[in-house]
Design a protein around this motif. Structure first.
Motif, PDB file in Angstrom:
ATOM      1  N   LEU A 183       0.854  -1.234   0.093  1.00 17.85           N
ATOM      2  CA  LEU A 183      -0.101   0.128  -0.133  1.00 17.85           C
ATOM      3  C   LEU A 183       0.833   1.201   0.113  1.00 17.85           C
ATOM      4  CD1 LEU A 183      -3.089  -0.972   2.639  1.00 17.85           C
ATOM      5  CD2 LEU A 183      -3.149  -0.994   0.120  1.00 17.85           C
TER       6      LEU A 183
ATOM      7  N   GLN B  80       0.213   3.551  -3.055  1.00 17.03           N
ATOM      8  CA  GLN B  80      -0.693   4.744  -2.989  1.00 17.03           C
ATOM      9  C   GLN B  80      -0.280   6.163  -3.465  1.00 17.03           C
ATOM     10  OE1 GLN B  80      -1.061   6.264   0.790  1.00 17.03           O
ATOM     11  NE2 GLN B  80      -3.029   7.498   0.175  1.00 17.03           N
TER      12      GLN B  80
ATOM     13  N   CYS C 192      -0.845   6.724  -7.553  1.00 16.37           N
ATOM     14  CA  CYS C 192      -1.876   6.583  -8.269  1.00 16.37           C
ATOM     15  C   CYS C 192      -3.205   7.432  -7.982  1.00 16.37           C
ATOM     16  CB  CYS C 192      -2.299   5.253  -8.520  1.00 16.37           C
ATOM     17  SG  CYS C 192      -2.463   4.382  -6.901  1.00 16.37           S
TER      18      CYS C 192
ATOM     19  N   LEU D 125      -6.709   2.884  -7.208  1.00 10.10           N
ATOM     20  CA  LEU D 125      -5.801   1.684  -6.532  1.00 10.10           C
ATOM     21  C   LEU D 125      -7.066   0.689  -6.617  1.00 10.10           C
ATOM     22  CD1 LEU D 125      -3.720   0.085  -5.332  1.00 10.10           C
ATOM     23  CD2 LEU D 125      -4.003   1.138  -3.286  1.00 10.10           C
TER      24      LEU D 125
ATOM     25  N   ILE E 201      -7.544  -3.074  -5.300  1.00 13.26           N
ATOM     26  CA  ILE E 201      -7.198  -4.192  -4.483  1.00 13.26           C
ATOM     27  C   ILE E 201      -8.165  -5.612  -4.587  1.00 13.26           C
ATOM     28  CG2 ILE E 201      -6.361  -4.816  -2.173  1.00 13.26           C
ATOM     29  CD1 ILE E 201      -6.188  -1.640  -1.624  1.00 13.26           C
TER      30      ILE E 201
ATOM     31  N   LEU F  82      -5.741  -2.488   5.365  1.00 12.36           N
ATOM     32  CA  LEU F  82      -6.254  -1.489   5.106  1.00 12.36           C
ATOM     33  C   LEU F  82      -6.549  -0.651   6.243  1.00 12.36           C
ATOM     34  CD1 LEU F  82      -8.618  -2.201   2.184  1.00 12.36           C
ATOM     35  CD2 LEU F  82      -6.472  -0.851   1.925  1.00 12.36           C
TER      36      LEU F  82
ATOM     37  N   GLU G 214      -8.819   8.251  -0.490  1.00 10.37           N
ATOM     38  CA  GLU G 214      -7.610   8.606   0.699  1.00 10.37           C
ATOM     39  C   GLU G 214      -6.952   9.473  -0.086  1.00 10.37           C
ATOM     40  OE1 GLU G 214      -6.313   7.994   3.469  1.00 10.37           O
ATOM     41  OE2 GLU G 214      -8.247   7.223   4.297  1.00 10.37           O
TER      42      GLU G 214
ATOM     43  N   THR H 119      -6.415   9.476  -3.821  1.00  9.03           N
ATOM     44  CA  THR H 119      -6.798   8.047  -4.484  1.00  9.03           C
ATOM     45  C   THR H 119      -7.984   7.527  -4.153  1.00  9.03           C
ATOM     46  OG1 THR H 119      -4.353   7.941  -4.077  1.00  9.03           O
ATOM     47  CG2 THR H 119      -5.484   5.840  -4.634  1.00  9.03           C
ATOM     48  N   ARG H 120      -8.403   6.984  -5.366  1.00  5.29           N
ATOM     49  CA  ARG H 120      -9.688   6.250  -5.251  1.00  5.29           C
ATOM     50  C   ARG H 120      -9.685   4.784  -5.029  1.00  5.29           C
ATOM     51  NH1 ARG H 120      -8.998   9.898  -8.281  1.00  5.29           N
ATOM     52  NH2 ARG H 120     -10.510  11.437  -9.070  1.00  5.29           N
ATOM     53  N   ILE H 121      -9.965   4.115  -3.935  1.00  7.95           N
ATOM     54  CA  ILE H 121      -9.505   2.815  -3.587  1.00  7.95           C
ATOM     55  C   ILE H 121     -10.808   1.933  -3.706  1.00  7.95           C
ATOM     56  CG2 ILE H 121      -8.646   1.329  -1.882  1.00  7.95           C
ATOM     57  CD1 ILE H 121      -7.020   3.571  -0.876  1.00  7.95           C
TER      58      ILE H 121
ATOM     59  N   VAL I 194     -11.915  -1.986  -3.332  1.00  9.00           N
ATOM     60  CA  VAL I 194     -11.412  -3.405  -2.797  1.00  9.00           C
ATOM     61  C   VAL I 194     -12.463  -4.456  -3.399  1.00  9.00           C
ATOM     62  CG1 VAL I 194     -10.956  -4.575  -0.713  1.00  9.00           C
ATOM     63  CG2 VAL I 194     -10.828  -2.244  -0.514  1.00  9.00           C
TER      64      VAL I 194
END
Lengths: 413, 413
Positions: free
Chosen positions: A53, A57, A60, A63, A65, A81, A141, A144-146, A148
Motif C-alpha cells: 500500500l 498509494q 496513483c 487503486l 485491491i 487497510l 484516501e 486516490t480512489r481505492i 477493494v
C-alpha cells in the motif's frame, strides 16, 4: 488518471494460480482511458500488504485491491487497510443479514467465521457482491480512489461491471480518449483462408493511424479484433465504417460480434423461424446440447438430445440397422445421416443434427481416430461433412461441437 | 531465500497479454525452496523501472527481471539497471557475432538496431539465449542475485532451466529445503462446513512450523492444499502423516488427489465394479455426460444419455405419466426418481442418474428458479436430493453437474 492494481494471495506467489484477474481489470481500465502503471502481487502477510500500500498509494489516482476477503484467518486485506490508513472497522449488520440469506437460499447454515465478512472500513462505501459473501468497498484516501474487490473472478467482474467502471466513467477527472474495440466472430474457416478473403481490408486498416487488427484463432473459430484510440467523433466514425467493411468482407464466415456465441446465433435463427431441433450426438458426449442449453429459453427450440454412446443404442433408439454399421462403419457418412434424419422424425422436429466420431486414439477399419462426421437434416434434405481432428480428446470434442453448431448455422442462413 | 519477480512491458499493463511467465517462474522457484514474496509489473518507462528496482531490491535475495530486452527504443531494461546501479555498459562483440550468425542461419539480414542487444552491464555474466537474440544476464548487487531474462516465454524458460535454476540449486544459501505440496480434492461440501469438519486438523497444522493449508473453493468442489518446507526426513514424515490425517478427517467428502477429477473417480469406481450407467439429464443439458466422455474408454461404463429437454419427452421416452408432473411438478423428487429409475430399466444398466431442475430465472408453482433435484438409482434403491443454486445458468449447470457426479460417487463408495 493513473491506476495501480494490487492482488493479494499466497496462491499467486507460489505459482498455483494464473493471475488472470489483473489482465482482465487492466483491459477494462485501459478501454475507458485509464493508464495502468503498476501490477503488484503480495502474499497473505500483514507487513507485505501494508508495504505494498505504501509503495502504490502515492503514485496513483485509482487503486484496485483484489483478494484476501474470505472468511478464514489468512484473509487479511481489510485488517491491513485498517492498520495502514488508521481507519477503524465497522460491523455491517445489514450485510451479515444478506450473508445469512445467501446461505439460507442455498439450504446451508451460515458458519460463525462468515461473520468476519461483515467487517468493513468505517469510511468505506460497501459494494454489494451479487454472487458471493465477500463485500467490496470503495474509499477515498487523499486523491486516490481505492476499490477493494474479491479474488473470485466472477465476483470481481460483476462488481467492476456493475459499480466500479460506471463510477469511473462518471468521474470528471477522466479524459476524453477512449479505446474503441470490437471483435468480429467467424467460424468454420481457418486463419489463412480468412486472411486471404479479407486481404484488401487488412491492407487498408494497416495504413490508418492508431488502428490495429488482430487475428485470434481458437478452438471455436477465428476472432477478428479491431482496435483504435479515438478522441474525436470523426475518429469514431472511421472506426465504425472500417468495422462494417470488415463484417461485409467476411460474409457468411462471420456470425456475430463479441461477446456473442455461435450457440446464441443458432438459437436466434431457430427462434426467428419458429423451428425446432433434435440432436443425436455421440463423440461430442453432450457438449453441443450443453452449449445450446446455456441460453435461457433453450427449451423453445431444443426438443431434446440422445447420446447413444454405446453403438447398440443407435440401433435400438434410432432404428439404424446393425448392417449399416457393418457395411459402412459406426463413424461414417451413412451413420451420421441416419442419426440426423432418424432423431428428427422420431421426435418430430424441423431439424435433426447427427454427430458421430472417434476422438481417438483408436479408430476402426472404416475411420481412423480423429474422424468425425456431422450431418444436418431437414425435410427431404440432409447435408453431411467429414472432419479430422488431432488426437486430443477435449480439444477434438470442442472443435467438433463448434463445427456442428457452425454446420447448423450455415444450413439456417 | 526470498525472491521477487519484476516483469516489464506495456503489453502487460494494458491487459493485452496474460502474465503467464510470472506464474511459471514462481512455481519453479517455490519448488526448489525459494520463497517468492512479490510480483511487480511496470511499463516501458525509465522512472517506473528504477522505482521498481528501488522497491524490490532491498527486500530480496533473488531478483528475476523479465522483459524489455528487445532491440527497439522502448526496451529499456538494461539501461535502467545501468542507471540505477551506476554500472556502465560494455559492448559484447562475441554476442553480436552470435546474433549475426542467428540471422544468417535463418536467411535474414541482421538489422542495425539488433546491435543494441550486444550491450551488457559491465559487471554482469552473460546468460546465452539459445533460441533468440536477447542475452540474459547475472549480477550480484550486495546480497541480491539479479537475473535478467527475456520476456519471450520459451527463451525465458530455456534460460531458467539451463542456467538459473541449476545455479540456485548449487547456492549454499539455499540449503536443503524442499517444498512439499499435495492437494486433496473434496466435493459435495461447502468451504465453511468443510472448515468446521476439519477444524481440529486446521488448528494442529497451523501450529506446525513451515506448514500451511489453503482452502481453494471452485464450482466443482473445495480443494485443500497442504504445503510444507521440509529439509529433513523427519519433516517429510510429518508432512505425509498430516496429509493422511487430513484425508481421514475429510472422510467421504474427499474423492482424490490433484490432478484427479471427480469424473475420473466415478469412471474408476464403475470400471472396478464392472458396472454401467445410463443418464437422464435435463437442466444440465449434457454436461454430466460430456465430463464423463472426456475420459478415454468412457463407452465401457456409459451406455448413453437422454436429454429430455422438453417435458413431453420425459413422458414419451421415459414413460413418466403426465399426471406426475401435474401433481408434483417437473422439477421434483418424484420426477428425478422416475427419470433415474426409468432410464436405468429402459437401457438395462446397473445405475441410473436423473437430473431435473430450473436454472432460472423462472421456476414454477412447485419449484423456484435455481432448484435442482438429483436422483441416483440402483436395483431396488433410489436416493434423491434437492439443491438450490444461484440464478446464473452456466455456473448453476456446472455446480449441478458436479453435485450429480458427487452423488453418484457417494452412492458407489
Amino acid at each position: 488518471m493513473k491506476a495501480s492494481i494490487l492482488t493479494i494471495g499466497d496462491e499467486l506467489l507460489i505459482g498455483q494460480v494464473l493471475n488472470s484477474n489483473v489482465q482482465w481489470i487492466s483491459e477494462r481500465l485501459t478501454a475507458i482511458g485509464v493508464t495502468v502503471t503498476r501490477h503488484l502481487s503480495v502474499g497473505d502477510e500483514m507487513d507485505e500488504i501494508t508495504g505494498a500500500l505504501r509503495f502504490l498509494q502515492s503514485s496513483c489516482d485509482i487503486l484496485i485491491i483484489g483478494g484476501g476477503l474470505g472468511p478464514t484467518h489468512d484473509d487479511l486485506t481489510v485488517e491491513a487497510l485498517s492498520r495502514y490508513f488508521k481507519i477503524p472497522l465497522r460491523y455491517d449488520e445489514e450485510w451479515v443479514g444478506k450473508i445469512e440469506e445467501f446461505f439460507k437460499s442455498r439450504g446451508r447454515p451460515m458458519t460463525e467465521n462468515n461473520k468476519k465478512q461483515g467487517y468493513l472500513l468505517r469510511d468505506a462505501v460497501r459494494i454489494d457482491n451479487d454472487c458471493g459473501t465477500a463485500p467490496g468497498q470503495f474509499l477515498m484516501e487523499g486523491r486516490t480512489r481505492i476499490f477493494v474487490v474479491p479474488g473470485v473472478p466472477h465476483e470481481m467482474k460483476s462488481m467492476m461491471d456493475r459499480v466500479i467502471l460506471p463510477k469511473l466513467l462518471n468521474d470528471p477527472s477522466l479524459g476524453s480518449t477512449r479505446i474503441l474495440k470490437e471483435t468480429l466472430l467467424t467460424s468454420g474457416v481457418g486463419e489463412s483462408a480468412l486472411a486471404q478473403r479479407i486481404e484488401m481490408d487488412v491492407e487498408r486498416i494497416r495504413n490508418i493511424e492508431g488502428m490495429s487488427l488482430a487475428f485470434l484463432p481458437s478452438n471455436t473459430g477465428v476472432r477478428l479484433r479491431l482496435q483504435m484510440r479515438a478522441s474525436t467523433p470523426e475518429e469514431e466514425a472511421t472506426f465504425r465504417s472500417e468495422f462494417t467493411a470488415l463484417e461485409k468482407a467476411c460474409g457468411s464466415d462471420a456470425y456475430g460480434i463479441e461477446p456473442g456465441t455461435i450457440e446464441e446465433c443458432v438459437h436466434r435463427l431457430l427462434m426467428d423461424r419458429g423451428e425446432t431441433l433434435a440432436i443425436a450426438e455421440s463423440c461430442t458426449g453432450g457438449l453441443v446440447s450443453q452449449r445450446l442449453t446455456r441460453i435461457a429459453g433453450a427449451s423453445k427450440i431444443l426438443r431434446g438430445t440422445l447420446i447413444p454412446y454405446q453403438t447398440e443404442l443407435k440401433t435400438r433408439e434410432l432404428g439404424i440397422p446393425a448392417t449399416l454399421f457393418e457395411q459402412s462403419g459406426v463413424v461414417s457418412e451413412a451413420s451420421a445421416r441416419a442419426m440426423a434424419e432418424n432423431i428428427r422424425t422420431k421426435w418430430g422436429t424441423t431439424w435433426g443434427l447427427g454427430i458421430t466420431g472417434y476422438l481417438g486414439p483408436e479408430g476402426d477399419a472404416f475411420a481412423p481416430g480423429g474422424t468425425v462426421w456431422i450431418a444436418v437434416a431437414r425435410e427431404n434434405r440432409t447435408l453431411a461433412r467429414e472432419f479430422h481432428f488431432e488426437n486430443h480428446r477435449e480439444r477434438a470434442q470442442e472443435r467438433a461441437a463448434a463445427y456442428a453448431l457452425d454446420s447448423l448455422r450455415r444450413a439456417l442462413t
